[in-house]
Design a protein around this motif. Structure first.
Motif, PDB file in Angstrom:
ATOM      1  N   PRO A 130      74.511 -42.571  22.078  1.00  9.45           N
ATOM      2  CA  PRO A 130      73.205 -42.045  22.487  1.00  9.45           C
ATOM      3  C   PRO A 130      73.345 -40.709  23.208  1.00  9.45           C
ATOM      4  O   PRO A 130      74.302 -40.491  23.953  1.00  9.45           O
ATOM      5  CB  PRO A 130      72.669 -43.123  23.434  1.00  9.45           C
ATOM      6  CG  PRO A 130      73.447 -44.348  23.110  1.00  9.45           C
ATOM      7  CD  PRO A 130      74.805 -43.870  22.703  1.00  9.45           C
ATOM      8  N   LEU A 131      72.384 -39.835  23.004  1.00 10.80           N
ATOM      9  CA  LEU A 131      72.416 -38.520  23.623  1.00 10.80           C
ATOM     10  C   LEU A 131      72.385 -38.618  25.144  1.00 10.80           C
ATOM     11  O   LEU A 131      73.084 -37.852  25.832  1.00 10.80           O
ATOM     12  CB  LEU A 131      71.229 -37.685  23.131  1.00 10.80           C
ATOM     13  CG  LEU A 131      71.074 -36.294  23.740  1.00 10.80           C
ATOM     14  CD1 LEU A 131      72.270 -35.420  23.394  1.00 10.80           C
ATOM     15  CD2 LEU A 131      69.772 -35.635  23.259  1.00 10.80           C
ATOM     16  N   ASP A 132      71.601 -39.556  25.684  1.00 11.31           N
ATOM     17  CA  ASP A 132      71.462 -39.624  27.144  1.00 11.31           C
ATOM     18  C   ASP A 132      72.715 -40.146  27.849  1.00 11.31           C
ATOM     19  O   ASP A 132      72.796 -40.137  29.072  1.00 11.31           O
ATOM     20  CB  ASP A 132      70.248 -40.474  27.528  1.00 11.31           C
ATOM     21  CG  ASP A 132      70.328 -41.899  26.982  1.00 11.31           C
ATOM     22  OD1 ASP A 132      71.407 -42.287  26.469  1.00 11.31           O
ATOM     23  OD2 ASP A 132      69.310 -42.614  27.061  1.00 11.31           O
ATOM     24  N   GLU A 133      73.697 -40.580  27.082  1.00 10.31           N
ATOM     25  CA  GLU A 133      74.950 -41.026  27.692  1.00 10.31           C
ATOM     26  C   GLU A 133      76.015 -39.934  27.727  1.00 10.31           C
ATOM     27  O   GLU A 133      77.118 -40.155  28.227  1.00 10.31           O
ATOM     28  CB  GLU A 133      75.504 -42.234  26.928  1.00 10.31           C
ATOM     29  CG  GLU A 133      74.652 -43.488  27.059  1.00 10.31           C
ATOM     30  CD  GLU A 133      75.281 -44.678  26.360  1.00 10.31           C
ATOM     31  OE1 GLU A 133      76.442 -44.549  25.895  1.00 10.31           O
ATOM     32  OE2 GLU A 133      74.622 -45.736  26.273  1.00 10.31           O
TER      33      GLU A 133
ATOM     34  N   ARG B 117      79.200 -31.476  25.189  1.00  4.39           N
ATOM     35  CA  ARG B 117      77.811 -31.033  25.340  1.00  4.39           C
ATOM     36  C   ARG B 117      77.760 -29.933  26.388  1.00  4.39           C
ATOM     37  O   ARG B 117      78.269 -30.076  27.495  1.00  4.39           O
ATOM     38  CB  ARG B 117      76.917 -32.195  25.787  1.00  4.39           C
ATOM     39  CG  ARG B 117      75.457 -31.798  26.005  1.00  4.39           C
ATOM     40  CD  ARG B 117      74.626 -32.990  26.451  1.00  4.39           C
ATOM     41  NE  ARG B 117      73.213 -32.634  26.615  1.00  4.39           N
ATOM     42  CZ  ARG B 117      72.253 -33.490  26.977  1.00  4.39           C
ATOM     43  NH1 ARG B 117      72.576 -34.778  27.205  1.00  4.39           N
ATOM     44  NH2 ARG B 117      70.996 -33.088  27.100  1.00  4.39           N
TER      45      ARG B 117
ATOM     46  N   ALA C 295      77.212 -36.547  29.220  1.00  2.00           N
ATOM     47  CA  ALA C 295      77.063 -35.584  30.305  1.00  2.00           C
ATOM     48  C   ALA C 295      77.559 -34.214  29.847  1.00  2.00           C
ATOM     49  O   ALA C 295      78.356 -34.096  28.911  1.00  2.00           O
ATOM     50  CB  ALA C 295      77.838 -36.050  31.531  1.00  2.00           C
ATOM     51  N   GLU C 296      77.092 -33.183  30.508  1.00  2.00           N
ATOM     52  CA  GLU C 296      77.512 -31.826  30.170  1.00  2.00           C
ATOM     53  C   GLU C 296      78.934 -31.563  30.643  1.00  2.00           C
ATOM     54  O   GLU C 296      79.389 -32.107  31.651  1.00  2.00           O
ATOM     55  CB  GLU C 296      76.562 -30.797  30.793  1.00  2.00           C
ATOM     56  CG  GLU C 296      75.208 -30.722  30.104  1.00  2.00           C
ATOM     57  CD  GLU C 296      74.446 -29.475  30.495  1.00  2.00           C
ATOM     58  OE1 GLU C 296      75.075 -28.395  30.543  1.00  2.00           O
ATOM     59  OE2 GLU C 296      73.237 -29.572  30.758  1.00  2.00           O
TER      60      GLU C 296
ATOM     61  N   GLU D 144      67.353 -39.741  19.084  1.00  2.00           N
ATOM     62  CA  GLU D 144      68.084 -39.786  20.352  1.00  2.00           C
ATOM     63  C   GLU D 144      69.528 -40.261  20.203  1.00  2.00           C
ATOM     64  O   GLU D 144      70.184 -40.606  21.181  1.00  2.00           O
ATOM     65  CB  GLU D 144      67.354 -40.674  21.376  1.00  2.00           C
ATOM     66  CG  GLU D 144      65.963 -40.176  21.732  1.00  2.00           C
ATOM     67  CD  GLU D 144      65.984 -38.752  22.286  1.00  2.00           C
ATOM     68  OE1 GLU D 144      66.851 -38.468  23.134  1.00  2.00           O
ATOM     69  OE2 GLU D 144      65.150 -37.938  21.849  1.00  2.00           O
ATOM     70  N   GLN D 145      70.018 -40.262  18.967  1.00  2.00           N
ATOM     71  CA  GLN D 145      71.405 -40.618  18.718  1.00  2.00           C
ATOM     72  C   GLN D 145      72.164 -39.382  18.225  1.00  2.00           C
ATOM     73  O   GLN D 145      71.654 -38.616  17.400  1.00  2.00           O
ATOM     74  CB  GLN D 145      71.498 -41.721  17.652  1.00  2.00           C
ATOM     75  CG  GLN D 145      70.998 -43.071  18.104  1.00  2.00           C
ATOM     76  CD  GLN D 145      71.986 -43.766  19.029  1.00  2.00           C
ATOM     77  OE1 GLN D 145      73.202 -43.627  18.895  1.00  2.00           O
ATOM     78  NE2 GLN D 145      71.435 -44.529  19.992  1.00  2.00           N
TER      79      GLN D 145
END
Length: 298
Positions: A202-205, A225, A207-208, A289-290
């Motif tokens: 998932p994108l929200d997992e 990212r 971190a930059e 969102e994946q």
């Protein structure tokens, strides 16, 4: 007997060849700046990074080819010395060319060898030792030819033949390093990847500015990212197979933890040796969102 004494007795002493190899490798690494700060241009030059191909095997063709020609010229002279003064001159010149090429091959070869270990390091040392023997034989052969103004000398020719045998034996060990030990081959050459996008996380997992190891079509890939951008390249260092996801990230550049090769995460370019081949690049997209990744076509 104390614990420390017991440890001293039970700890096996490192073989002399291994101790010699350790010391020589450390010295070479210091000279070529293997542990200095990037970009380490001198090391990259010796490794062939700037050419996109290992430099050492390309240079070895010079002494091997020159000395084979020298042997042919020597044979011609030995068969008909009265009619082949040109062959004596040819042998003299090709011996010199071979010696110059051998010096260049030795410098680049030692730079490559300084990153080896275990069995490949021992085989590399045998390879180097035989080449040193060949150089010594050809150097004496060259000196024997000098007093007669580059005219043929039987002893010089015999030493040249022995030198050629030594360099061909060294070439055998060099081939063993590449084709048996896999030294300096591209460790990403057989990565097939996946031609279709594959969801990895998932994108929200994500971190930059953090490296993530994911699997795409059974191939390990390192994901990064930065802001709205997502980058992915092979997680395997092309030089020796080191895990890039465990490396150090500086900006958009990842440094392999094994030997310090540096790759640009944006396009996979190799920026610093000892690696010479770019890391395979992967296309990344976000859907539902994946994060989805697939191998980019060559």
């Amino acid at each position: 007997m104390s614990t420390s004494e017991n440890e001293a007795v039970s700890t096996p002493r490192q073989p002399a060849l291994e101790r010699f190899s350790d010391g020589l490798q450390h010295a070479i690494q210091a000279v070529i700046g293997a542990r200095s700060k990037p970009p380490r241009l001198f090391r990259s030059l010796l490794n062939g990074t700037l050419l996109g191909h290992p430099l050492h095997p390309a240079i070895t063709d010079i002494p091997v080819g020159a000395w084979v020609l020298a042997a042919i010229f020597d044979i011609i002279w030995l068969i008909a010395p009265a009619f082949s003064a040109w062959a004596a001159q040819g042998a003299f010149v090709t011996v010199i060319v071979g010696l110059i090429g051998a010096v260049l091959a030795a410098v680049t070869g030692l730079a490559d060898w300084s990153d080896t270990y275990g069995g490949e390091r021992r085989v590399g040392l045998y390879h180097a030792g035989l080449n040193v023997l060949a150089v010594v034989l050809y150097l004496v052969s060259f000196l024997l030819r000098l007093p007669e103004g580059a005219r043929e000398n039987v002893a010089a020719a015999i030493l040249g033949f022995l030198g050629l045998i030594a360099v061909l034996a060294a070439a055998y060990f060099g081939g063993d390093l590449v084709f048996v030990k896999g030294t300096n081959i591209n460790h990403t050459a057989w990565e097939a990847g996946n031609e279709e996008y594959e969801a990895v996380m998932p994108l929200d997992e994500v971190a930059e500015n953090k490296l993530y190891r994911v699997m795409v079509g059974g191939v390990p890939v390192v994901l990064l990212r930065q802001g709205l951008q997502l980058y992915a390249i092979s997680a395997t260092c092309s030089h020796a197979g080191g895990p890039l996801d465990e490396g150090t990230l500086t900006g958009d550049v990842v440094e392999c933890p094994w030997h310090g090769s540096r790759f640009c995460m944006r396009d996979g370019r190799v920026l610093t040796g000892p690696a010479t081949v770019a890391a395979p690049r992967y296309d990344v997209r976000v859907r539902n969102e994946q994060i989805e990744i697939k191998r980019r076509e060559s």
